[in-house]
Design an enzyme around this catalytic site. Structure first.
Site, mmCIF file in Angstrom:
data_model
loop_
_atom_site.group_PDB
_atom_site.id
_atom_site.type_symbol
_atom_site.label_atom_id
_atom_site.label_comp_id
_atom_site.label_asym_id
_atom_site.label_seq_id
_atom_site.Cartn_x
_atom_site.Cartn_y
_atom_site.Cartn_z
ATOM 1 N N GLY A 152 0.987 -1.427 -0.137
ATOM 2 C CA GLY A 152 -0.073 -0.020 0.048
ATOM 3 C C GLY A 152 0.762 1.249 0.041
ATOM 4 O O GLY A 152 1.852 1.371 0.682
ATOM 5 N N THR B 221 4.268 2.486 5.851
ATOM 6 C CA THR B 221 3.086 1.924 5.857
ATOM 7 C C THR B 221 2.147 3.196 6.907
ATOM 8 O O THR B 221 3.035 3.635 7.868
ATOM 9 C CB THR B 221 2.829 0.748 6.407
ATOM 10 O OG1 THR B 221 1.677 0.280 6.959
ATOM 11 C CG2 THR B 221 3.975 0.435 7.541
ATOM 12 N N ASP C 47 2.709 -0.211 12.271
ATOM 13 C CA ASP C 47 2.745 -1.429 12.905
ATOM 14 C C ASP C 47 4.139 -2.536 12.662
ATOM 15 O O ASP C 47 4.145 -3.703 12.938
ATOM 16 C CB ASP C 47 1.474 -2.591 12.328
ATOM 17 C CG ASP C 47 1.814 -2.774 10.733
ATOM 18 O OD1 ASP C 47 2.558 -2.121 10.235
ATOM 19 O OD2 ASP C 47 0.919 -3.557 10.344
#
Length: 328
Positions: A16, A131, A135
């Site tokens: 992404g 990202t 995370d």
């Protein structure tokens, strides 16, 4: 492993997109030029590596990209790279271009690919944490996270105008996959009534009681932030459950979705991406392979990729405590 002489570096973005990826690419390329290295852009991530969509970069390629969201190198998922044949083809293409090392900007899936490629073919690589989900362990913040939080807060502020005007209860779903970092930051920053995250399962009854107490306190608007992938369900599912307990509430649901991944990066993300881009090239030159460059306590650190993607990054309990206090 002993440091290799590196003359040509390939850079790619995968998975992404995240605001700040262009800033990271720019920093990697400019640092390569500083050390008289040849720099190559690998377009469309690992899929472009397989399809030989690889081009030598010059200063024109990175002009006026710092402030742009997305990634000019494009990004794509690659089923082909999951196969031995696909990775073999990718390796052959890199060798044909004489590329000695890689900088991979992306999330855990992208860094997993870099690790596997290094294990199989010995191509030195460094990952950069690109990202919005924040995370990855080994860094206090990932590239794009700060921008995503700002985008979410800006949207929630506008939703509150409508919530206040009509005494409505809004459930706002934010991204983050299976991590609640965006939800917590956006929730505190937008004065949310409650924050539901994947790391904690909030009983519907507890949420209802909190909303009832806020109603008694004459709160004119209530916004509940829901992280996608939460154990309590989606924003719509939770709203439907709450509606049965509080039928007098006018409940609305807003899913912010992919707008959180776009937009010009904040100054924080530009600075983070720039520092890590420099660290990636210098790390490769120093023999730091199969690691992710991150920032902890304002210092660059290199964490083994396997540790960065496997270790769970815990949400800050202090942030949860602050959010609870401020939502009463």
């Amino acid at each position: 492993m002993e440091a290799k002489t590196i003359k040509k570096i390939g850079v790619l973005t995968s998975g992404g997109d995240a605001p700040g990826m262009n800033a990271a690419i720019r920093a990697v390329v400019r640092t390569g030029f500083y050390y008289n290295l040849e720099m190559y852009g690998i377009y469309r991530g690992y899929e472009g590596m397989i399809q030989n969509d690889i081009k030598k970069l010059d200063s024109k390629n990175i002009t006026h990209v710092l402030e742009r969201g997305g990634t000019f190198l494009k990004s794509a998922r690659s089923e082909g790279f999951r196969t031995e044949g696909g990775r073999k083809k990718a390796y052959e293409n890199l060798k044909n271009h004489g590329i000695d090392a890689l900088v991979v900007v992306g999330g855990d899936g992208s860094l997993t690919g870099a690790h596997l490629f290094y294990q199989e073919y010995g191509i030195p690589s460094i990952g950069l944490p690109g990202t919005i989900d924040n995370d990855l362990s080994g860094t206090d913040s990932t590239i794009g996270f700060d921008t995503a939080c700002n985008t979410a807060i800006e949207a929630i502020d506008k939703i509150r105008d409508t919530a206040t005007s009509h005494d409505r209860l809004f459930f706002v779903e934010v991204m983050g996959r299976d991590a609640g970092f965006i939800a917590i930051n956006a929730g505190i920053g937008s004065a949310a009534a409650a924050i539901l995250i994947p790391e904690n399962k909030t009983p519907i009854e507890s949420l209802v009681e909190k909303l009832k107490s806020r109603s008694k306190a004459m709160k004119t608007s209530n916004i509940v932030i829901v992280a996608e992938g939460g154990k309590s369900g989606s924003a719509q599912e939770i709203a439907d459950k709450v509606q049965k307990f509080l039928p007098y509430y006018d409940i609305k649901v807003t899913i912010l979705g992919h707008l959180q991944r776009g937009g010009a990066p904040t100054s924080f993300d530009r600075l983070l991406a720039s520092k890590l881009g420099v660290a990636a090239v210098e790390g490769l030159m120093q023999g730091k392979y199969d690691v992710m460059a991150g920032m902890i306590n304002h210092k660059v650190v290199y964490t083994p990729i396997v540790k960065a993607i496997v270790d769970d990054k815990a949400v800050d309990e202090e942030d949860l405590r602050v959010a609870n206090i401020l939502s009463t």
